[in-house]
Design a protein around this motif. Structure first.
Motif: not given
Length: 466
Positions: A361-369, A441-456
């Motif tokens: 969004t205007a203020e947020l970025k994606w934390k994963g893939t 979601q409007d399409r199938s896919g996997l949302y994947f993240e890696i976090r260290y000490q709780g941060e993406a």
């Protein structure tokens, strides 16, 4: 007259001033009344807007609850469908094996029938001799003996062939019964699979309807932003709780390891003392054996040999206790985190729909893939670890979180179904979920993240190049 004119002029100016003052007061009062009216209208509009927002939030909460229930139902139905497919495959393999066995038994029965026919033909060609007639017939004794032996041989051969054919027929009957039972099971599994498939389709249709309503209710950018921030805060709070729990567990494991280390040190000290005592005992026995050899006393030598055997047995028991102590050391169950050499395999194969760090969004970025993949594709763990979360979470749908140790966690979101539960250990490459489009979601896919000490963090340092 001039004075009257002056007074008249002054009076005229006063009247004009009074009129102007009255007009100003009237204008100010009119503006104040208009402002009050406008303020009242604005307050009414604000109240109405707040009321609408409140109703929208209530409706959004209801839709989220319905979405969660539908996607949990889809997850359960997909898991049952996957299990039924595996059972169906096993039964089909069993049926194929039974068919091969049946063909082999039929060939065996055909061969046995041919053998029996040949034996009957041989008996017919030899002549239909009655056993008693052969005994009473006045013939050469040697020839009679040969005829009787041949007669017994043919009878035994026919009896064995008939028994073998009977056994083969019994096996064929059992094979046919097993085949019918397996086919019945296959029909039942097919019916069950169709029921599961229909239930899955019904749940998917219901979820699609709720998802469309949910997407319409969050069209406004401000509502989208609020929802995303709320989901992110909820996830971070949950991960922080899991991290604290994991740290507490590791603290208890460290304390247990320290206790076991002290116990092992004490056992080692006792072993050394026992070894010293046994060495002194061996030295004393050796000295006594030397004296006994000099004195040539056979009885004393036998007693010393028995003592030596006893010492050897004590040493063996000490060695066994040490081996048991080493084998009884519990596994801490800890994991070594993630390696940054870029050797980890991707959880699914597919195109990258959204990259880490791209604007959301205007203020947020994606934390994963977000990785594109077909619905129902297996999602595999990128590294060994333990499942610490496996449930539906707002904004992420059916979510699974794996703790890899040393503060590292991997997240798998928007799944159709979860194949592992909280507390289970997983190995690298083991299936943990099925790809879906849960969480609105409007399409199938996997949302994947890696976090260290709780941060993406950016997962490209860990995953292999595509």
């Amino acid at each position: 007259m001039r004075g009257c004119e002056v007074i008249s002029n002054k009076t005229s100016r006063v009247g004009q001033l009074a009129g102007a003052l009255f007009f100003c007061l009237w204008f100010i009062a009119g503006n104040a009344w208009a402002a009050n009216q406008q303020l009242g209208t604005m307050q009414s509009q604000i109240k109405e807007q707040q009321k609408n927002i409140k109703l929208s939030k209530q409706e959004l909460a209801k839709l989220n609850t319905q979405l969660k229930a539908d996607e949990q139902a889809i997850s359960a139905a997909a898991a049952k469908l996957n299990q039924t497919k595996q059972q169906l495959k096993q039964n089909q393999q069993k049926l194929a094996t039974l068919q091969k066995d049946k063909q082999a038994l039929e060939l065996q029965a055909k061969y046995q029938k041919q053998l029996l026919a040949k034996q009957a033909e041989s008996a017919f060609q030899a002549g239909n001799h009655d056993y008693l007639k052969l005994l009473l017939n006045q013939q050469d004794p040697a020839k009679l003996s040969r005829s009787l032996d041949y007669y017994d041989y043919l009878n035994k051969a026919r009896i064995e062939a008939i028994d073998a054919l009977r056994v083969t027929h019994t096996k064929l009957a059992k094979n046919q019964q097993a085949t019918k039972e397996t086919e019945s099971k296959l029909q039942a599994l097919l019916s069950e699979q169709q029921e599961h498939h229909q239930a899955l389709l019904a749940s998917q249709q219901s979820r699609a309807k709720v998802r469309n309503q949910l997407q319409q209710s969050v069209q406004n950018d401000e509502q989208k932003l609020t929802k995303l921030v709320k989901a992110e805060k909820a996830l971070k709070a949950r991960l922080e709780e899991l991290r604290r729990q994991r740290e507490e567990q590791e603290r208890r494991e460290r304390a247990e390891r320290e206790r076991l280390a002290k116990l092992k040190a004490e056992q080692e000290r006792q072993r050394r003392l026992e070894a010293q005592r046994l060495a002194a005992e061996q030295k004393r026995i050796a000295e006594q054996q030397r004296i006994a050899a000099q004195q040539q006393k056979v009885g004393e030598q036998q007693r010393l040999a028995a003592q030596q055997q006893k010492v050897t047995e004590q040493q063996n028991r000490v060695a066994e206790q040490q081996a048991a102590a080493r084998s009884s050391k519990p596994n801490s169950g800890g994991y070594s985190g993630l390696s940054t050499n870029g050797s980890l395999r991707w959880p699914v194969q597919g195109p990258i729909l959204i990259s880490y760090g791209s604007p959301r969004t205007a203020e947020l970025k994606w934390k994963g893939t977000l990785i594109g993949a077909s619905e129902g594709t297996q999602v595999k763990a990128v590294a060994p670890g333990q499942v610490v979360y496996a449930d539906w979470l707002d904004g992420f749908g059916m979510l699974l979180v794996i703790d890899h140790g040393r503060g590292y966690m991997s997240l798998y979101g928007h799944n159709q179904s979860l194949l592992r539960q909280v507390g289970q250990s997983v190995e690298q490459g083991e299936p943990v979920a099925l790809v879906g489009d849960s969480g609105g979601q409007d399409r199938s896919g996997l949302y994947f993240e890696i976090r260290y000490q709780g941060e993406a963090i950016n997962p490209t340092k860990w995953l292999a190049r595509r």
